[in-house]
Design a protein around this motif. Structure first.
Motif, PDB file in Angstrom:
ATOM      1  N   GLY A 143       0.621  -1.393  -0.088  1.00  0.00           N
ATOM      2  CA  GLY A 143       0.357  -0.235  -0.286  1.00  0.00           C
ATOM      3  C   GLY A 143       0.697   1.473  -0.151  1.00  0.00           C
ATOM      4  N   PRO A 144      -0.268   1.893   0.097  1.00  0.00           N
ATOM      5  CA  PRO A 144       0.948   3.974  -0.664  1.00  0.00           C
ATOM      6  C   PRO A 144       1.864   3.871   1.326  1.00  0.00           C
ATOM      7  N   VAL A 145       2.299   3.457   1.774  1.00  0.00           N
ATOM      8  CA  VAL A 145       2.648   3.756   2.693  1.00  0.00           C
ATOM      9  C   VAL A 145       3.180   4.915   3.297  1.00  0.00           C
ATOM     10  N   GLU A 146       3.860   4.906   3.311  1.00  0.00           N
ATOM     11  CA  GLU A 146       4.938   5.958   2.888  1.00  0.00           C
ATOM     12  C   GLU A 146       3.760   7.482   2.684  1.00  0.00           C
ATOM     13  N   ASP A 147       2.978   7.681   1.750  1.00  0.00           N
ATOM     14  CA  ASP A 147       2.546   8.567   1.870  1.00  0.00           C
ATOM     15  C   ASP A 147       1.061   8.939   2.104  1.00  0.00           C
ATOM     16  N   ALA A 148       0.893   7.493   3.322  1.00  0.00           N
ATOM     17  CA  ALA A 148      -0.017   7.770   4.275  1.00  0.00           C
ATOM     18  C   ALA A 148      -0.451   8.055   5.475  1.00  0.00           C
ATOM     19  N   VAL A 149       1.477   8.044   6.322  1.00  0.00           N
ATOM     20  CA  VAL A 149       1.865   8.124   7.398  1.00  0.00           C
ATOM     21  C   VAL A 149       2.617   9.098   7.582  1.00  0.00           C
TER      22      VAL A 149
END
Length: 129
Positions: free
Chosen positions: A31-37
């Motif tokens: 998933g888009p972990v970096e953007d979500a964080v």
């Protein structure tokens, strides 16, 4: 959104790290972990700094929703006098560019007012969806 997870956090600055960890664990691999964080970090920080959530006994809620190739990150705060808005990018003020970062990585984002607070959300594309 088909599936939603949520967690409440005390309205303390050090809880922003816990909110980031919660979102990263919910999205995990693929998933888009970096953007979500990034999104939850900015929204939770704003909740603590600019709303009643940062007051004594304050709280904020993080909601992570999944569906239709998107992940939606939403932070509910206890409201305040300041309204979340995009700042002038040419401003020389320190800070105030968090929503610009969110707008640049999100498919969509917005603010919803509630009787006792508000929520700010961003939808991110799920990689490979």
């Amino acid at each position: 959104m088909r599936t939603k997870w949520c967690r409440a956090f005390p309205g303390l600055a050090e809880q922003v790290v816990q909110a980031r960890n919660f979102v990263a664990a919910m999205i995990a691999e693929g998933g888009p972990v970096e953007d979500a964080v990034l999104v939850v970090s900015e929204l939770a920080t704003n909740a603590v700094r600019h709303s009643r959530s940062g007051s004594a006994d304050g709280w904020f809620l993080v909601i992570v929703g999944f569906g239709d190739g998107l992940v939606r990150i939403e932070v509910v705060d206890q409201g305040g006098e300041r309204v979340p808005h995009l700042c002038n990018v040419t401003s020389h003020e320190e800070g105030g560019r968090g929503l610009l970062l969110i707008a640049s990585c999100a498919k969509d984002w917005g603010v919803k007012n509630w009787p006792d607070g508000r929520s700010v959300w961003a939808e991110l594309a799920w990689e490979g969806a």
